[in-house]
Design a protein around this motif. Structure first.
Motif, PDB file in Angstrom:
ATOM      1  N   LEU A 123       0.843  -1.198   0.000  1.00 48.35           N
ATOM      2  CA  LEU A 123       0.000   0.000   0.000  1.00 48.35           C
ATOM      3  C   LEU A 123       0.875   1.244   0.000  1.00 48.35           C
ATOM      4  N   ASP A 124       0.599   2.149  -0.932  1.00 50.74           N
ATOM      5  CA  ASP A 124       1.213   3.477  -0.934  1.00 50.74           C
ATOM      6  C   ASP A 124       0.125   4.490  -0.612  1.00 50.74           C
ATOM      7  N   GLU A 125       0.393   5.343   0.359  1.00 46.85           N
ATOM      8  CA  GLU A 125      -0.558   6.381   0.746  1.00 46.85           C
ATOM      9  C   GLU A 125      -0.015   7.732   0.284  1.00 46.85           C
ATOM     10  N   PHE A 126      -0.728   8.380  -0.644  1.00 46.00           N
ATOM     11  CA  PHE A 126      -0.301   9.670  -1.167  1.00 46.00           C
ATOM     12  C   PHE A 126      -0.905  10.830  -0.374  1.00 46.00           C
ATOM     13  N   SER A 127      -2.050  10.577   0.236  1.00 46.49           N
ATOM     14  CA  SER A 127      -2.695  11.547   1.119  1.00 46.49           C
ATOM     15  C   SER A 127      -3.680  10.757   1.964  1.00 46.49           C
ATOM     16  N   THR A 128      -4.429  11.449   2.807  1.00 40.64           N
ATOM     17  CA  THR A 128      -5.415  10.735   3.627  1.00 40.64           C
ATOM     18  C   THR A 128      -6.583  10.245   2.780  1.00 40.64           C
ATOM     19  N   GLU A 129      -6.651  10.680   1.519  1.00 37.30           N
ATOM     20  CA  GLU A 129      -7.750  10.266   0.641  1.00 37.30           C
ATOM     21  C   GLU A 129      -7.301   9.410  -0.546  1.00 37.30           C
ATOM     22  N   GLU A 130      -6.015   9.379  -0.860  1.00 29.51           N
ATOM     23  CA  GLU A 130      -5.555   8.707  -2.077  1.00 29.51           C
ATOM     24  C   GLU A 130      -4.533   7.622  -1.743  1.00 29.51           C
ATOM     25  N   PHE A 131      -4.807   6.418  -2.283  1.00 30.67           N
ATOM     26  CA  PHE A 131      -3.970   5.259  -2.013  1.00 30.67           C
ATOM     27  C   PHE A 131      -3.730   4.482  -3.307  1.00 30.67           C
ATOM     28  N   LEU A 132      -2.660   3.705  -3.309  1.00 30.72           N
ATOM     29  CA  LEU A 132      -2.384   2.781  -4.404  1.00 30.72           C
ATOM     30  C   LEU A 132      -2.134   1.408  -3.810  1.00 30.72           C
ATOM     31  N   VAL A 133      -2.912   0.422  -4.259  1.00 29.32           N
ATOM     32  CA  VAL A 133      -2.768  -0.958  -3.803  1.00 29.32           C
ATOM     33  C   VAL A 133      -2.082  -1.755  -4.903  1.00 29.32           C
ATOM     34  N   THR A 134      -0.978  -2.394  -4.584  1.00 30.65           N
ATOM     35  CA  THR A 134      -0.206  -3.168  -5.558  1.00 30.65           C
ATOM     36  C   THR A 134      -0.193  -4.631  -5.157  1.00 30.65           C
ATOM     37  N   CYS A 135      -0.572  -5.507  -6.104  1.00 32.95           N
ATOM     38  CA  CYS A 135      -0.519  -6.965  -5.907  1.00 32.95           C
ATOM     39  C   CYS A 135       0.634  -7.506  -6.746  1.00 32.95           C
ATOM     40  N   ARG A 136       1.575  -8.167  -6.115  1.00 32.10           N
ATOM     41  CA  ARG A 136       2.748  -8.662  -6.822  1.00 32.10           C
ATOM     42  C   ARG A 136       2.705 -10.176  -7.000  1.00 32.10           C
ATOM     43  N   ASP A 137       3.270 -10.626  -8.124  1.00 35.15           N
ATOM     44  CA  ASP A 137       3.413 -12.060  -8.422  1.00 35.15           C
ATOM     45  C   ASP A 137       2.069 -12.778  -8.383  1.00 35.15           C
ATOM     46  N   VAL A 138       1.103 -12.235  -9.136  1.00 36.90           N
ATOM     47  CA  VAL A 138      -0.238 -12.822  -9.134  1.00 36.90           C
ATOM     48  C   VAL A 138      -0.619 -13.300 -10.535  1.00 36.90           C
ATOM     49  N   ALA A 139      -1.480 -14.303 -10.577  1.00 34.78           N
ATOM     50  CA  ALA A 139      -2.040 -14.763 -11.838  1.00 34.78           C
ATOM     51  C   ALA A 139      -2.945 -13.672 -12.415  1.00 34.78           C
ATOM     52  N   PRO A 140      -3.112 -13.639 -13.730  1.00 35.40           N
ATOM     53  CA  PRO A 140      -3.971 -12.617 -14.342  1.00 35.40           C
ATOM     54  C   PRO A 140      -5.382 -12.646 -13.759  1.00 35.40           C
ATOM     55  N   GLY A 141      -5.905 -11.467 -13.419  1.00 39.66           N
ATOM     56  CA  GLY A 141      -7.267 -11.355 -12.916  1.00 39.66           C
ATOM     57  C   GLY A 141      -7.390 -11.264 -11.415  1.00 39.66           C
TER      58      GLY A 141
END
Length: 198
Positions: A123-141
């Motif tokens: 999880l990357d938090e850019f502000s108290t309202e904006e986030f980026l969730v990254t899933c690594r090494d996952v099958a498509p979908g």
């Protein structure tokens, strides 16, 4: 690559509870596998999961991505898999807390099922309202399943959020989360202990 049978079992339940046992049998006939049901303690090939998803999407006339997002929603909202919701809600008292707990989800799940290999989530938090969730090494979908989970949990917490799947790069999928309102509605009741536990 293989997938834990518990995930196959939940997906089987999603199809049967949502579309009926006959539809499930029709899908499995077309996939032409020796399985007509899945054991939660076994492991199965990713190629089998892909074949089932493709055939289910074809028969139900739904894009696979939408279909997988529906599965993610099911994991949070259907009372027959309430344990999944409890595992997720254990992570925080509000939606931002829950988002921050995603990085620990794999470890929490493995306390209950040691060989359950959930995706690595960052999880990357850019502000108290904006986030980026990254899933690594996952099958498509897999990112679309998580998208359905995140949308359903926003409703569960009573938060208003805009979520978007940002696509796939290699074996990584990313989701943007913009929290529009922390308290948009009344969230679902949640108690730490399961019903009947004192």
């Amino acid at each position: 690559m293989t997938i834990h049978g518990l995930i196959f079992w939940c997906f089987e339940g999603f199809l049967i509870f949502t579309y009926g046992a006959e539809r499930w049998r029709a899908i499995m006939r077309e996939v032409d596998t020796e399985h007509d049901s899945f054991e939660p303690l076994f492991r199965y090939e990713v190629s089998l999961a892909n074949a089932i998803i493709a055939e289910a999407a074809r028969q139900l006339n739904k894009p696979p991505d939408t279909f997988l997002e529906d599965f993610g929603t099911f994991l949070v909202t259907d009372q027959r898999v309430e344990r999944v919701r409890r595992l997720l809600r254990f992570g925080g008292v509000d939606y931002p807390d829950f988002l921050h707990s995603l990085e620990d989800l794999r470890g929490r799940a493995q306390l209950a099922v040691p060989d359950l290999d959930l995706p690595v989530i960052e999880l990357d938090e850019f502000s108290t309202e904006e986030f980026l969730v990254t899933c690594r090494d996952v099958a498509p979908g897999v990112g679309f399943i998580l998208l359905g989970i995140l949308r359903a949990l926003a409703d569960d917490y009573g938060a208003l959020a805009y979520l978007e799947h940002l696509g796939r790069e290699g074996t990584t999928e990313k989701i943007s989360v913009r929290l529009l309102k922390m308290r948009h509605g009344v969230g679902r009741t949640f108690h730490l202990a399961a019903p009947g536990v004192t």
